[in-house]
Design a protein around this motif. Structure first.
Motif, PDB file in Angstrom:
ATOM      1  N   VAL A 396       0.820  -1.216   0.000  1.00  0.00           N
ATOM      2  CA  VAL A 396       0.000   0.000   0.000  1.00  0.00           C
ATOM      3  C   VAL A 396       0.856   1.270   0.000  1.00  0.00           C
ATOM      4  O   VAL A 396       0.736   2.105  -0.902  1.00  0.00           O
ATOM      5  N   PRO A 397       1.753   1.465   0.992  1.00  0.00           N
ATOM      6  CA  PRO A 397       2.585   2.675   0.935  1.00  0.00           C
ATOM      7  C   PRO A 397       3.595   2.634  -0.211  1.00  0.00           C
ATOM      8  O   PRO A 397       3.974   3.684  -0.745  1.00  0.00           O
ATOM      9  N   GLY A 398       4.028   1.436  -0.604  1.00  0.00           N
ATOM     10  CA  GLY A 398       4.974   1.330  -1.706  1.00  0.00           C
ATOM     11  C   GLY A 398       4.390   1.856  -3.002  1.00  0.00           C
ATOM     12  O   GLY A 398       5.039   2.600  -3.749  1.00  0.00           O
ATOM     13  N   GLN A 399       3.148   1.480  -3.287  1.00  0.00           N
ATOM     14  CA  GLN A 399       2.479   1.977  -4.486  1.00  0.00           C
ATOM     15  C   GLN A 399       2.230   3.480  -4.396  1.00  0.00           C
ATOM     16  O   GLN A 399       2.329   4.200  -5.392  1.00  0.00           O
ATOM     17  N   ALA A 400       1.901   3.951  -3.200  1.00  0.00           N
ATOM     18  CA  ALA A 400       1.586   5.368  -3.030  1.00  0.00           C
ATOM     19  C   ALA A 400       2.811   6.259  -3.208  1.00  0.00           C
ATOM     20  O   ALA A 400       2.717   7.361  -3.768  1.00  0.00           O
ATOM     21  N   PHE A 401       3.966   5.807  -2.738  1.00  0.00           N
ATOM     22  CA  PHE A 401       5.172   6.635  -2.746  1.00  0.00           C
ATOM     23  C   PHE A 401       6.150   6.295  -3.876  1.00  0.00           C
ATOM     24  O   PHE A 401       7.192   6.945  -3.989  1.00  0.00           O
ATOM     25  N   ARG A 402       5.836   5.302  -4.681  1.00  0.00           N
ATOM     26  CA  ARG A 402       6.784   4.825  -5.692  1.00  0.00           C
ATOM     27  C   ARG A 402       7.253   5.950  -6.631  1.00  0.00           C
ATOM     28  O   ARG A 402       8.431   6.025  -6.989  1.00  0.00           O
ATOM     29  N   ASP A 403       6.356   6.823  -7.056  1.00  0.00           N
ATOM     30  CA  ASP A 403       6.730   7.907  -7.973  1.00  0.00           C
ATOM     31  C   ASP A 403       7.248   9.141  -7.235  1.00  0.00           C
ATOM     32  O   ASP A 403       7.954   9.961  -7.829  1.00  0.00           O
ATOM     33  N   ILE A 404       6.896   9.273  -5.980  1.00  0.00           N
ATOM     34  CA  ILE A 404       7.281  10.463  -5.215  1.00  0.00           C
ATOM     35  C   ILE A 404       8.789  10.517  -5.005  1.00  0.00           C
ATOM     36  O   ILE A 404       9.415  11.571  -5.145  1.00  0.00           O
ATOM     37  N   TYR A 405       9.401   9.380  -4.669  1.00  0.00           N
ATOM     38  CA  TYR A 405      10.836   9.370  -4.375  1.00  0.00           C
ATOM     39  C   TYR A 405      11.676   9.822  -5.572  1.00  0.00           C
ATOM     40  O   TYR A 405      12.536  10.707  -5.428  1.00  0.00           O
ATOM     41  N   PRO A 406      11.483   9.251  -6.779  1.00  0.00           N
ATOM     42  CA  PRO A 406      12.263   9.755  -7.928  1.00  0.00           C
ATOM     43  C   PRO A 406      11.981  11.226  -8.238  1.00  0.00           C
ATOM     44  O   PRO A 406      12.898  11.958  -8.626  1.00  0.00           O
ATOM     45  N   GLU A 407      10.731  11.668  -8.053  1.00  0.00           N
ATOM     46  CA  GLU A 407      10.403  13.076  -8.283  1.00  0.00           C
ATOM     47  C   GLU A 407      11.190  13.994  -7.362  1.00  0.00           C
ATOM     48  O   GLU A 407      11.582  15.101  -7.753  1.00  0.00           O
TER      49      GLU A 407
END
Length: 493
Positions: A396-407
């Motif tokens: 759940v948190p992995g899917q939510a934050f997956r794009d945030i970290y590279p951004e």
């Protein structure tokens, strides 16, 4: 004229607002905390109640019953391998007890280990075993059972020992390349397995050292009194008269270790080890085929020792009864029910879209690197509290934050590490989760009793957040926008 037999048009789905999105999670936490901590109610009933309430909210949002069932099925399908392993571990504990493997290890421990060393050794031994095997549950169900038996015989604090055992078990759950969660976290986050493990050393390494120091310090205060000495003598008498000890009894653990090193699937490996233990129980200990089957199915009982070495099962010590009356596939029934109810709640909640709304609102407030790490950890811990399933605290948190970290210019391995540092290790500390029920049932210590001593399970997330705010151990990369691929502003330290 309108055809009354025509099917009604599908109800339009509503997007929940912030208050509605938070309502299922808040109500679930209230029900679980009040029911388990204050009222002492069965967690399964409370989880079913939470499912019913969430189902009403989902229906109000336009989610059909068929869609809820699809969500539930999806979550249970994902969990089925873990549930099958859970059942097989019950069989393993029962047959290892019947074969004499666990009694022999306990007897060795009672002879060789001083009370002041059992706590720190419990941490170190389970840490090694879980790292080699890749399973926290299997480590607790095998060497953990033996170590808690030694602690009971020596008169050492059982909650303290259980906390050390669980800390050591979850070290391997995080660090072993054969652990399911260790493989799942980098897959969800977009990193690779071994860079994920190496990155974990920044947080899990110091957490393990701090935990070891604390267990060593606390263990020095544990001493055996006259009562403990008598209890140890009584327990050893039952073990040595009730079982024939032989080095061949190390074969069942050897099967597990060989299977782990050869990277064989855990379920057939556990079944093979149980079969070897059952054969040894018949050949070396003289148990009947019916008794072997009963140990695998409903668990070993001291009544099976009737006629072994002149033992009267009605007069064995309480410590011997606690150690030997355990295992069997049936012993995992309550844990299975909690797991199924937890997955049902998670499936319905996912279909409502409430989690998406909560995550969107959270991410709009986070800017700094430390805040991103903290938000990831809190989301993972919140998922543990509300859903109670280790896999979901990563997914759940992995899917939510997956794009945030590279951004934000953060390498994906920062995300995979934080997922492991928070949700994975927090689940066994929540009384209404499947993991906590398993740990407390297997070790015979209540969750709220051992939780304060599971130091590694706390230290990892604390160190992860400190790293986020200080920049120590944070891997950076060129910021990338998720849609255009153009450079984006990096997160502030």
């Amino acid at each position: 004229m309108t055809d009354s037999s025509a099917a009604a048009p599908p109800r339009e789905r509503r997007t929940p607002g912030l208050l509605v999105a938070a309502l299922p999670v808040v109500l679930m936490l209230i029900v679980m905390i009040a029911g388990t901590v204050w009222l002492g109610l069965d967690p399964v009933v409370l989880l079913v109640t939470a499912c019913a309430v969430t189902g009403v909210i989902a229906r109000w949002l336009g989610v059909t019953w068929d869609e809820m069932l699809m969500g539930i099925r999806s979550k249970i399908d994902d969990a089925m391998p873990a549930l099958l392993i859970l059942i097989s571990i019950g069989m393993l504990i029962g047959t290892w007890t019947l074969s004499g493997t666990i009694p022999m290890i306990v007897d060795w421990g009672l002879k060789a280990i001083q009370p002041s060393w059992i706590v720190v050794l419990s941490f170190l031994i389970t840490m090694i075993v879980s790292t080699v095997t890749g399973t926290s549950w299997g480590s607790v169900g095998t060497v953990g059972v033996a170590l808690i038996g030694v602690a009971g015989g020596l008169g050492v604090s059982l909650p303290m020992t259980a906390g050390a055992i669980i800390s050591g078990a979850y070290f391997g759950d995080k660090m072993s390349p054969m652990s399911d969660t260790t493989n799942l976290a980098p897959a969800v986050a977009g990193s690779t397995l071994f860079e994920h493990i190496r990155h974990l050393l920044y947080t899990t390494g110091p957490a393990a050292v701090l935990s070891c120091v604390l267990y060593l310090f606390l263990g020095r205060g544990q001493h055996a009194d006259g009562l403990a000495a008598r209890r140890t003598a009584d327990l050893r008498a039952v073990l040595e008269h009730g079982f024939h000890f032989n080095l061949l009894l190390l074969l069942p653990p050897a099967v597990i270790l060989v299977g782990a090193v050869m990277k064989k699937p855990p379920l057939p490996t556990i079944i093979a080890s149980s079969a070897v233990a059952g054969i040894l129980g018949g050949v070396l200990q003289g148990f009947s085929l019916q008794q072997i089957g009963s140990s695998a199915s409903t668990g070993f009982t001291v009544s099976m020792l009737s006629g072994h070495g002149g033992i009267d099962p009605h007069h064995v010590s309480a410590a011997a009864g606690t150690l030997l009356n355990r295992g069997g596939m049936a012993s995992m029934a309550s844990t299975m029910l909690i797991g199924l109810a937890g997955f049902a709640f998670a499936g319905i909640l996912t279909e409502t879209g409430c989690l998406d709304v909560l995550m969107h609102r959270l991410l709009t407030k986070v800017r700094r690197t430390g805040g991103i790490i903290l938000a990831t950890a809190l989301t993972s811990v919140g998922t543990a509290l509300s859903m109670g399933v280790s896999y979901l605290t990563i997914i759940v948190p992995g899917q939510a934050f997956r794009d945030i970290y590279p951004e934000r210019g953060l390498a994906p391995k920062n995300l995979s590490r934080t997922l492991e540092d928070s949700g994975t290790v927090f689940v066994p500390l929540v009384p209404w989760t499947e993991a906590a029920t398993y740990m407390s049932t297997t070790l015979g210590v209540a969750t709220m009793a051992y939780a304060p001593y599971a130091f590694l399970n706390y230290f990892g997330v604390i160190i992860a957040v400190i790293c986020g705010y200080t920049g120590i151990g944070i891997a950076r990369q060129e910021p990338v926008r998720r849609t255009t691929g153009e450079p984006a502003p990096a997160a502030a330290v």
